[in-house]
Design an enzyme around this catalytic site. Structure first.
Site, short mmCIF file in Angstrom:
data_model
loop_
_atom_site.label_atom_id
_atom_site.label_comp_id
_atom_site.label_asym_id
_atom_site.label_seq_id
_atom_site.Cartn_x
_atom_site.Cartn_y
_atom_site.Cartn_z
N ASN A 124 16.54 15.64 0.46
CA ASN A 124 16.13 16.76 0.08
C ASN A 124 14.67 16.48 -1.65
O ASN A 124 14.62 17.39 -2.18
CB ASN A 124 17.64 17.27 -1.58
CG ASN A 124 18.81 17.87 -0.02
OD1 ASN A 124 18.18 18.20 0.58
ND2 ASN A 124 19.01 17.32 -0.75
N HIS A 158 -5.42 -4.63 -9.56
CA HIS A 158 -6.40 -5.29 -9.66
C HIS A 158 -5.85 -5.80 -11.30
O HIS A 158 -6.12 -6.30 -12.11
CB HIS A 158 -7.80 -4.59 -9.82
CG HIS A 158 -7.93 -3.81 -8.10
ND1 HIS A 158 -8.02 -4.74 -6.82
CD2 HIS A 158 -8.15 -2.77 -8.55
CE1 HIS A 158 -7.93 -3.90 -6.15
NE2 HIS A 158 -8.07 -1.73 -6.59
N ALA A 205 1.87 18.92 -14.90
CA ALA A 205 0.42 18.50 -14.40
C ALA A 205 -0.97 17.93 -15.09
O ALA A 205 -1.09 18.39 -15.66
CB ALA A 205 -0.15 19.98 -13.66
#
Length: 235
Positions: A124, A158, A205
């Site tokens: 889901n 990195h 967001a």
């Protein structure tokens, strides 16, 4: 036509209602698109490591190294998404998982080099449109996780300790990333290597998550900071 489309939606794990403003032409186009997706998914499923049932693969979806991929029931790969399943632990999707349009899942380089660890997505849950999942280190996404468009998750960093050698030649360090059950990762969020996002949390967001998030937290910002606990509203 409505009955046929409703049946196909149910088979694909979608319970969306079909409103009256859908014209007969709209319904015909949607039904035809879904039927083709089911045909593609049925064909692709023969090459998966295992499949729990119906899969829907939309036009332009690319699945590389499907023998490393496991899907549950009602899996959907939307238009233009790209899944490279070549990983030590494979790429595993639970039931009713959707990989959004133009999302990219990449554990390993296409041109040789180290083989990544892989990805597990619980039932889901969805990977939103245009998301990037860099699962060279192992990424585990729980059940009922919502992911908005353009979310990026990186399971490696990195190396850059030396200055006498280019960073590109110093390689990478892979780390585990975990998103626990019932989280909402909003659009344009970035989750970095080594992070665990606790159960029931919300990432606002545009946030960049650099450290662990406690369960039932709402975080936001660059770097992401605790805004409040969801538990406060139920006390």
């Amino acid at each position: 036509m409505r009955a046929i489309l409703a049946y196909l939606l149910r088979r694909a794990g979608k319970e969306a209602s079909i409103e009256e403003y859908w014209t007969s032409r709209d319904l015909l186009a949607m039904t035809f698109s879904m039927a083709l997706g089911i045909v593609r998914g049925t064909w692709k499923s023969f090459f998966f490591r295992s499949s729990g049932g119906l899969a829907l693969v939309k036009n332009g979806a690319i699945i590389k190294n499907p023998s490393y991929m496991t899907v549950g029931r009602q899996f959907i790969a939307e238009e233009g998404c790209e899944i490279n399943a070549h990983a030590r632990r494979g790429v595993v999707f639970g039931d009713r998982v959707t990989v959004g349009a133009y999302a990219l899942i990449r554990p390993s380089n296409y041109y040789g080099g180290a083989v990544g660890e892989g990805l597990r997505v619980g039932s889901n849950s969805n990977i939103g449109p245009y998301c990037y999942i860099g699962c060279s280190g192992y990424i585990e996404i729980g059940d009922n996780v919502m992911m908005g468009p353009r979310v990026s998750i990186f399971a490696e960093n990195h190396n850059f300790a030396r200055t006498d050698v280019t960073m590109k030649r110093q390689g990478v360090a892979a780390e585990f990333v975990k998103i626990e059950d019932d989280c909402w990762i909003a659009s344009h969020s970035v989750i970095l290597a080594g992070v665990t996002i606790g159960k029931g949390s919300i990432v606002s967001a545009g946030s960049v998550v650099t450290k662990d998030v406690p369960p039932y937290s709402i975080v936001g910002g660059v770097p992401a900071k605790l805004l409040r606990s969801r538990l406060e509203s139920v006390q």
